[in-house]
Design an enzyme around this catalytic site. Structure first.
Site, mmCIF file in Angstrom:
data_model
loop_
_atom_site.group_PDB
_atom_site.id
_atom_site.type_symbol
_atom_site.label_atom_id
_atom_site.label_comp_id
_atom_site.label_asym_id
_atom_site.label_seq_id
_atom_site.Cartn_x
_atom_site.Cartn_y
_atom_site.Cartn_z
ATOM 1 N N ARG A 90 51.574 64.814 -1.917
ATOM 2 C CA ARG A 90 50.360 65.849 -2.069
ATOM 3 C C ARG A 90 49.098 65.345 -1.381
ATOM 4 O O ARG A 90 48.278 66.010 -0.701
ATOM 5 C CB ARG A 90 49.975 65.693 -3.643
ATOM 6 C CG ARG A 90 48.805 66.562 -4.002
ATOM 7 C CD ARG A 90 48.622 66.803 -5.583
ATOM 8 N NE ARG A 90 47.346 67.802 -5.909
ATOM 9 C CZ ARG A 90 46.997 68.018 -6.977
ATOM 10 N NH1 ARG A 90 47.646 67.390 -7.896
ATOM 11 N NH2 ARG A 90 46.072 68.900 -7.202
ATOM 12 N N CYS A 164 52.634 80.109 -14.507
ATOM 13 C CA CYS A 164 51.574 79.628 -14.305
ATOM 14 C C CYS A 164 50.476 79.605 -15.088
ATOM 15 O O CYS A 164 50.611 80.489 -16.094
ATOM 16 C CB CYS A 164 50.829 80.302 -12.906
ATOM 17 S SG CYS A 164 49.488 79.378 -12.155
ATOM 18 N N TYR A 244 42.046 80.491 -6.832
ATOM 19 C CA TYR A 244 42.534 80.173 -5.522
ATOM 20 C C TYR A 244 42.071 81.177 -4.496
ATOM 21 O O TYR A 244 42.293 81.077 -3.272
ATOM 22 C CB TYR A 244 43.961 80.184 -5.751
ATOM 23 C CG TYR A 244 44.823 79.193 -6.700
ATOM 24 C CD1 TYR A 244 44.925 78.115 -5.876
ATOM 25 C CD2 TYR A 244 44.875 79.194 -7.828
ATOM 26 C CE1 TYR A 244 45.482 76.813 -6.461
ATOM 27 C CE2 TYR A 244 45.412 78.079 -8.488
ATOM 28 C CZ TYR A 244 45.574 76.972 -7.943
ATOM 29 O OH TYR A 244 46.355 75.765 -8.446
#
Length: 424
Positions: A90, A164, A244
């Site tokens: 990551r 999600c 996002y």
């Protein structure tokens, strides 16, 4: 009822355990198996899980194993929450894209593609083993990038649903602002995973009064602050984008910010060390407050609700999930995976059926179409490998779209992921 969690050694897992313990009437779990190759972490979190169950008088049995096939055998549902390459991968995803002036993020842009390439083959192998051991089990995917991973699972014929926590987080936020119970707030939630908009916020259900205009008028500043977008953007759009969307609507500003502070991966790695030290305390029998900063808020409640509905128990019939489009958004292919409200308890155990959605304005539909095309190419690259396929996926991404950027990002992606991509 038996549930298995692949990636059970994650520091997220106590959040999930807490949900199973509190919501046992909704999802009566008799056996919970935590599966992870990291033995030391697995035993640490398994012991904490047993203490949490005991504290809340849950009669279910918690077991741990590193043997995937044994762990999923006989399971009614299998939850996937794995991270191929761990926080180290990551960190790379969040770092090398910045060298090209592009956002560094683990699910969006070039970093998101790298994660998809590492993850899809591993998840498909797990799913095939689940199918052999428990052919009727549902697979609930919380592993990012959820949209691409779920599409890979569905294309391979698995009983899979993507999950999600963005929608449930916004639902809880709006309920608090409107002084309503969360169950009385229905979102007109439309788009792709990590690319969604709330077109309406309805009282009571899909046909209820739309409270969104009043919500933005009274609380627009608070909502915009949470999204880290100017309130004027929300006022002009007339909808609430997921946070996002900031990577798209404020890309260059985000890149500048990322270059001046520690990466999220570094923050999470430090937090994980602290969490693991807390988990090692034999007196700890509840999830610690620090876990709320780790991410995944309300994940456990969403997972319990979804699993319960899929397995025919309690749970809410209509939920936000990632599932096959099947004409819901007419401008997308039927096999695209979208994130919308769906009726989960479908007849015959066929899985979620999306509810009809309002017409998506071209301002949003255009971006959804663009990202869906990128996801097509990303999945092809994940399934078949090859430098040229990676390049084309990057070139197609709306945050990249220039051949010189795509070339540079392709070189970096492959260099940083050789150990996870045998073909590279």
């Amino acid at each position: 009822m038996k549930l298995a969690v692949v990636g059970g050694g994650s520091t997220y897992t106590p959040e999930l355990i807490d949900g199973f313990a509190r919501l046992r009437d909704t999802l009566p779990v008799e056996e919970l198996v935590l599966i992870d190759p990291a033995t030391e972490r697995l035993e640490l979190i398994g012991a904490l899980a047993r203490r949490i169950f005991a504290r809340q008088d849950h009669a279910g049995r918690v077991t741990t194993t590193t043997d995937l096939d044994a762990g999923v055998a006989g399971a009614d549902a299998v939850l996937l929450q794995l991270r191929v390459g761990g926080q180290a991968a990551r960190l790379q995803d969040e770092t090398w894209p910045l060298e090209c002036g592009c956002v560094g993020q683990e699910t969006t842009g070039a970093g998101g593609l790298a994660k998809a390439l590492r993850t899809v083959p591993v998840v498909l192998d797990i799913a095939e083993r689940v199918r052999r051991a428990s052919p009727d089990a549902w697979i609930i995917d919380f592993t990012n990038p959820v949209g691409i991973v779920t599409r890979a699972l569905l294309r391979a014929g698995h009983k899979a649903v993507g999950l999600c926590n963005v929608a449930i987080g916004l639902q809880r936020k709006f309920a608090a602002l409107l002084d309503l119970a969360p169950s009385d707030v229905h979102l007109d939630h439309v788009g792709l995973n990590h690319l969604t908009w709330e077109l309406g916020v309805r009282r009571g259900g899909p046909d209820g009064e739309d409270l969104l205009p009043g919500l933005l008028a009274a609380h627009g500043e608070a909502v915009a602050s949470d999204l880290r977008l100017p309130q004027a953007v929300l006022d002009r759009l007339g909808v609430v984008p997921s946070y996002y969307l900031r990577y798209f609507y404020s890309h260059d500003e985000v890149v500048r910010e990322l270059g001046t502070k520690p990466s999220r991966a570094a923050e999470v790695a430090a937090m994980e060390r602290e969490l693991l030290a807390l988990y090692a305390d034999p007196a700890l029998d509840e999830k610690p407050a620090l876990l709320a900063k780790r991410g995944g808020a309300f994940y456990s409640e969403a997972a319990v609700d979804l699993a319960a509905a899929l397995l025919g128990g309690g749970g809410t019939d209509v939920q936000v999930v990632n599932t096959r489009n099947n004409g819901t958004l007419p401008f997308l292919p039927d096999d695209a995976v979208i994130e919308v409200q769906a009726r989960v308890r479908a007849t015959g155990g066929s899985g979620p059926v999306p509810l009809p959605v309002p017409r998506l304005d071209p301002l949003f539909a255009g971006l959804v179409s663009h990202v869906t095309a990128y996801e097509d190419l990303a999945l092809d690259a994940a399934l078949r490998g090859g430098r040229e396929r990676v390049f084309k996926a990057l070139l197609a991404h709306p945050l990249i779209g220039q051949y010189d950027l795509a070339e540079g990002l392709t070189d970096r992606l492959l260099a940083h992921n050789k150990e996870h991509l045998p073909w590279a």
